[in-house]
Write an enzyme that holds these catalytic residues in place. Structure first.
Site, PDB file in Angstrom:
ATOM      1  CB  SER A 296      -0.767   0.032   1.292  1.00 42.45           C
ATOM      2  OG  SER A 296      -1.738  -1.240   1.433  1.00 42.45           O
ATOM      3  CG  ASP A 368      10.087 -11.938  10.422  1.00 38.85           C
ATOM      4  OD1 ASP A 368       9.219 -12.518  10.213  1.00 38.85           O
ATOM      5  OD2 ASP A 368      11.461 -12.258  10.087  1.00 38.85           O
ATOM      6  CB  VAL A 370       5.472 -14.997   9.772  1.00 40.27           C
ATOM      7  CG1 VAL A 370       5.719 -16.604   9.237  1.00 40.27           C
ATOM      8  CG2 VAL A 370       3.814 -14.619   9.805  1.00 40.27           C
TER       9      VAL A 370
END
Length: 838
Positions: A296, A368, A370
């Site tokens: 975006s 981050d 994950v």
């Protein structure tokens, strides 16, 4: 011949009838199909009565189909919103709940079993059930309003004709419930593709590369010195002393070098690496009718920098293109509440909205949150440090079209669910998924509810700070002239530090030991320079308490740097100028890249190569349909990347590499670094190529590619003949009728990593845009009722609606429309539907 045929059919009348049947069959099917579509068209006028309603509500649709909902109380307003969304998006809502709960096989068949198993392993349904059934919710009225909304949806299911997709698939839908809505809301917060693919591919390449550094392929922002949100805003003098500097020898800057973990084990086993390739391929091939959030742009302009004297918010979230589109645009009002918002069509509260007091938008933070872990499993236990712990299990089932079920059991470690258990043929060590959402409270529905009611940026910040995942950049502007930016979501702190590859899970040395406190998340409030820009880039070069410099799946800095470069060129900006920026297609890296090319390649021996150089020298760096330079540049970009990396990565890894942002970050670094060993082509034994050699070779290969794939005539090397935009429908793959549902492909301005970021799958040589701005919007508090927006294809996903695909040409041409907000602006509208108590 004709006389013989007449004689033949006269003697055999059944042949004549058969030929007539064959000739008229397509026409008959066409009439039957569109007749059914017409019968299933939504009813936009008249009355709806229900015993659920407690007061009157009115829905007026403006001339392009945006519903303006006014209720005499909250219950009636949300009931009307649910019914109205269902009129336009009920099939999309059907897919949304099935994605969130892993129930696609029940309507699409056994090919979707792997997808359902993976979705169930994300524990979206499990966490949604816990959240939706809590005894003491944070905001009970939020759940009450969700229930009223779902009653409106279910009233539509019970009383109105369903769109043609239900007939084609033979679906008899059940009523919607809370878990349906929440599981999909959680799904949209999970950007699993980037983290899983990037960590897995880094681990594979580190194992396979000889004489090359895997770190060069995954640099993130190790070498970018002017592209962080907190330190690089327009109009602010840059304090370069604290920023990392590129090194002349092309090596890694020690200030930003990623920490190398010394306790990785298991990679010596070829089975593990080979199995990781299976994991990568599995995730990459997942069939997902609706993709999660991707990227975006957003920027804010303070009153002292706007022509109107009011604060301005501009925002365009990037999501995979689809039909129906990602957002449902609607205005809703009842006593004490009003918002003009962009909704996920299964949720009653807007994710993005504005009213006369405030406006907010969002982009993906890309921190981050994950991680993947190698796990050591014995029986029903897993190793964690010096001890063995019992696996826990989540049990569910996959329902099939014939009514049968397939049991699913997901083992879970302290890190998270094992995601490799259901991958066919996987033989390596089990891999678990750590995701912050599984380990933190994440009251997303309550947050969206409270954000809609917030009266100030402090209240909005307080509400959004409760989000555990996903990471988001919130942008805020209000009528008092305030502008503010908030990084939302939690930053995990690992004991061993952040890593970009799969972690060893058995030792406990790589575990998450905490999170950055929400009060320490990056923020900018009313900056002196008067402008705030975000574009999924690095949030800050500074250390966060307990974490250090944050790491993440940062998108390339091109869009951010282009926006900063534009917005620092003048003191004040008008609404029209800011809206035009959203359509900008300049490739910001191109001038630097081409300067390197022209300093290296002065001429070409072939006519095609000469034409490539001539076109690039005369190009204005924009991506419009008629542009020759756009077509030549993007092909040259791809060919050079392929010549650079295909020998080290191989075609399969190279293609997967193109699915993540890192290839673009890496390429910026490679082009600037002539000393990288990757420039040497391993396929030419005894020859050591340089950057100059590869660039020269790529010029010639670019000409051949364009001659083969576009035209033998260079005058036809135009962007519109190479690049298209398409909004695919989930049923668009069906034979005969599939293309009726798809919108496109069509020529359009835009490209990859320009502000108008309509991205394509470069490494697959698929030049059809697959993701891009899911809406564009500029809210100016100095000219509030002149604020503008774009919606890619329109609000309705019902083929029988007059608003189906009605805005696609405006989107392709970058035409904004005025947002109709006040009752005077909306007027009588085009259709009026009234809701009354029964």
């Amino acid at each position: 011949m004709l006389r013989n045929l007449k004689t033949f059919t006269k003697k055999r009348p059944f042949i004549s009838l058969f030929l007539l049947f064959i000739i008229t069959l397509p026409v008959t099917l066409h009439i039957v199909f569109w007749g059914l579509v017409s019968l299933k068209a939504p009813r936009y006028q008249g009355e709806v009565r229900s015993e659920v309603l407690s007061a009157k509500a009115t829905v007026i649709r403006d001339t392009i189909g945006i519903p303006h909902i006014v209720g005499e109380d909250a219950k009636s307003a949300y009931f009307a919103l649910g019914f109205t969304m269902a009129q336009d998006r009920i099939f999309q809502m059907e897919l949304q709940r099935r994605i969130g709960k892993g129930e696609l096989s029940e309507i699409f068949g056994e090919k979707l079993i792997p997808t359902d198993r993976f979705l169930k392993s994300l524990l979206l349904k499990k966490t949604a059930e816990v959240y939706a059934n809590q005894k003491d919710p944070l905001h009970p009225e939020a759940w009450q309003q969700l229930d009223w909304f779902l009653e409106g949806v279910n009233h539509f299911l019970a009383t109105e004709p369903l769109p043609i997709e239900y007939t084609i698939l033979g679906i008899n839908p059940r009523p919607f419930d809370r878990v349906d809505a929440i599981s999909f809301l959680f799904y949209m917060g999970f950007s699993f593709a980037e983290g899983i693919k990037s960590d897995s591919l880094y681990t594979i390449m580190e194992s396979e590369l000889v004489g090359r550094s895997a770190g060069e392929l995954f640099p993130r922002y190790d070498f970018e010195t002017n592209a962080s949100i907190l330190e690089t805003q327009p109009g602010v003098k840059q304090l370069t002393a604290n920023l990392p500097k590129p090194m002349k020898d092309g090596g890694f800057n020690s200030f930003v070098k990623p920490k190398e973990l010394t306790n990785q084990i298991g990679l010596s086993e070829k089975t593990d690496v080979a199995s990781l390739k299976g994991l990568l391929g599995f995730v990459n091939d997942l069939v997902l009718p609706i993709e999660p959030l991707e990227g975006s742009n957003s920027w804010l302009v303070a009153p002292n920098r706007s022509s109107s004297g009011g604060a301005v918010l501009a925002n365009d979230p990037h999501i995979a293109l689809s039909n129906p589109g990602a957002w449902y645009e609607a205005y809703i009002e009842y006593p004490g509440y009003e918002n003009y918002g962009y909704f996920l069509s299964i949720i009653p509260f807007p994710l993005i909205a504005h009213n006369r007091d405030k406006a907010w938008g969002l982009t993906m933070l890309e921190q981050d949150d994950v991680n993947l872990y190698w796990e050591t499993i014995e029986g029903s236990t897993y190793k964690s440090g010096s001890s063995w712990k019992e696996l826990t299990y989540y049990k569910d089932e996959i329902k099939m079209k014939d009514g049968s079920t397939i049991p699913v059991e997901i083992p879970i470690t302290n890190h998270g669910p094992l995601i490799t258990e259901h991958i066919k043929g996987y033989k390596g060590r089990p891999v678990s998924l750590y995701w912050a959402h599984h380990h933190l409270e994440n009251p997303l529905l309550d947050v969206l509810y409270q954000m809609g009611k917030a009266k100030s940026f402090q209240e909005l910040d307080s509400a959004s700070s409760l989000i555990g995942a996903p990471g988001l950049n919130f942008s805020y502007a209000d009528k008092q002239g305030n502008i503010a930016y908030y990084a939302v979501g939690r930053f995990p702190i690992l004991k061993s530090g952040n890593s970009r590859k799969i972690l060893e899970g058995s030792t406990g040395e790589n575990d998450v030991i905490g999170y950055v406190a929400t009060k320490d998340n990056p923020k900018i409030i009313n900056p002196k320079n008067g402008i705030i820009v975000t574009a999924n880039n690095l949030v800050t070069n500074k250390s966060l308490p307990g974490l250090g410099r944050p790491d993440g799946n940062w998108q390339p800095p091109d869009r951010f740097q282009r926006l900063v470069g534009i917005l620092e060129t003048q003191e004040k900006w008008s609404l029209e100028e800011l809206a035009a920026i959203q359509n900008d297609t300049v490739a910001s890296f191109a001038p630097e890249y081409l300067e390197i090319l022209f300093s290296t390649v002065k001429d070409s021996k072939s006519l095609g190569g000469k034409k490539v150089l001539e076109i690039l020298k005369n190009w204005n760096f924009e991506h419009f349909p008629e542009s020759q330079g756009a077509a030549v540049y993007d092909v040259f970009f791809y060919i050079t990347m392929k010549e650079l990396l295909i020998d080290e990565m191989g075609p399969d890894h190279f293609e997967l590499y193109g699915e993540m942002a890192e290839y673009w970050n890496a390429y910026r670094r490679f082009v600037r670094n002539p000393n990288s060993l990757y420039w040497d082509d391993l396929r030419t034994v005894g020859v050591k190529e340089t950057r100059d050699d590869i660039l020269k070779r790529s010029v010639e290969a670019t000409a051949k590619y364009l001659e083969t794939h576009v035209s033998a005539s260079p005058s036809l090397w135009k962007w519109k003949y190479l690049y298209k935009i398409k909004h695919p429908h989930p049923l668009g793959v069906l034979p005969l009728i599939g293309n009726i549902f798809n919108i496109g492909p069509m020529p359009s301005a835009g490209g990859a990593e320009v502000v108008n970021n309509l991205k394509y799958k470069l490494m697959k040589e698929d030049w059809t845009a697959m993701a891009g701005p899911s809406k564009r919007r500029v809210i100016d508090y100095g000219r509030f009722e002149e604020s503008v927006t774009q919606l890619p294809i329109g609000n309705s996903g019902n083929l029988g609606s007059p608003f189906y695909g009605n805005l696609v040409e405006d989107y392709n041409q970058g035409i904004h429309r005025k947002i109709l907000y006040s009752k005077e602006q909306v007027g009588a509208g085009k259709f009026r539907l009234e809701f009354h108590p029964k």
